[in-house]
Design a protein around this motif. Structure first.
Motif, short mmCIF file in Angstrom:
data_model
loop_
_atom_site.label_atom_id
_atom_site.label_comp_id
_atom_site.label_asym_id
_atom_site.label_seq_id
_atom_site.Cartn_x
_atom_site.Cartn_y
_atom_site.Cartn_z
N LYS A 1 -15.10 -0.29 -48.32
CA LYS A 1 -14.00 0.68 -48.76
C LYS A 1 -12.69 0.83 -47.77
N PRO A 2 -11.67 0.69 -47.84
CA PRO A 2 -10.49 0.95 -46.97
C PRO A 2 -10.39 2.18 -46.49
N ARG A 3 -9.86 2.64 -45.26
CA ARG A 3 -9.88 3.92 -44.85
C ARG A 3 -8.65 4.60 -45.74
N ARG A 4 -9.22 5.85 -45.97
CA ARG A 4 -8.19 6.86 -46.74
C ARG A 4 -6.81 6.91 -46.30
N SER A 5 -6.62 6.87 -44.87
CA SER A 5 -5.23 6.89 -44.24
C SER A 5 -4.45 5.60 -44.56
N ASP A 6 -5.29 4.50 -44.53
CA ASP A 6 -4.35 3.33 -45.19
C ASP A 6 -4.03 3.25 -46.60
N LEU A 7 -5.00 3.77 -47.21
CA LEU A 7 -4.24 3.94 -48.85
C LEU A 7 -3.35 4.54 -48.85
N LYS A 8 -3.15 5.81 -48.31
CA LYS A 8 -2.22 6.76 -48.48
C LYS A 8 -0.84 6.21 -48.12
N LYS A 9 -0.99 5.68 -46.73
CA LYS A 9 0.34 5.05 -46.21
C LYS A 9 0.79 4.04 -47.36
N LEU A 10 -0.02 3.31 -48.09
CA LEU A 10 0.47 2.42 -49.06
C LEU A 10 0.84 3.02 -50.43
N GLY A 11 0.54 4.43 -50.60
CA GLY A 11 0.82 5.09 -51.77
C GLY A 11 -0.15 5.03 -52.93
N ILE A 12 -1.56 4.54 -52.40
CA ILE A 12 -2.43 4.30 -53.35
C ILE A 12 -3.35 5.88 -53.25
N ASP A 13 -3.37 6.40 -54.34
CA ASP A 13 -4.72 7.64 -54.37
C ASP A 13 -6.01 7.11 -54.00
N PRO A 14 -6.58 7.69 -52.67
CA PRO A 14 -7.73 7.05 -52.50
C PRO A 14 -9.01 7.62 -53.72
N THR A 15 -8.59 8.75 -54.22
CA THR A 15 -9.83 8.98 -55.39
C THR A 15 -9.51 7.88 -56.31
N ALA A 16 -8.26 7.61 -56.93
CA ALA A 16 -8.34 6.74 -57.94
C ALA A 16 -8.60 5.38 -57.63
N PHE A 17 -8.82 4.96 -56.22
CA PHE A 17 -9.26 3.79 -55.66
C PHE A 17 -10.80 3.64 -55.76
N ASP A 18 -11.22 4.88 -55.32
CA ASP A 18 -13.04 4.92 -55.66
C ASP A 18 -13.42 4.53 -57.20
N ARG A 19 -12.60 4.92 -58.12
CA ARG A 19 -13.05 4.66 -59.40
C ARG A 19 -12.87 3.06 -59.86
N ILE A 20 -12.31 2.49 -59.01
CA ILE A 20 -12.19 1.05 -59.51
C ILE A 20 -13.45 0.16 -59.30
N GLY A 21 -14.02 -0.35 -60.53
CA GLY A 21 -15.26 -0.98 -60.10
C GLY A 21 -15.12 -2.46 -59.59
#
Length: 53
Positions: free
Chosen positions: A31-51
Motif C-alpha cells: 500500500k502506498p504511503r498516505r502522504s504520497d496519495l494525498k500529494k497526487l490528489g488520491i483519497d487514501p480511504t478510497a484507495f483502500d477500497r480498491i480490490g
C-alpha cells in the motif's frame, strides 16, 4: 506571481517523487504511503477500497 520559480520546480519534483513511490509500492504489492496519495490528489480511504484484479 507570488510563487517563485524554484518553488514551482521543487513542487514538480515532489509530485513526481510521490508518483514514483506510489507506483513502486503498488507494483511490489504494498500500500502506498498516505502522504504520497494525498500529494497526487488520491483519497487514501478510497484507495483502500480498491480490490485486487
Amino acid at each position: 506571481m507570488d510563487r517563485g520559480l524554484f518553488f514551482v520546480i521543487g513542487d514538480f519534483f515532489t509530485t513526481f517523487g510521490s508518483a514514483a513511490a506510489a507506483s513502486r509500492a503498488v507494483e511490489a504489492g504494498r500500500k502506498p504511503r498516505r502522504s504520497d496519495l494525498k500529494k497526487l490528489g488520491i483519497d487514501p480511504t478510497a484507495f483502500d477500497r480498491i480490490g485486487r484484479f
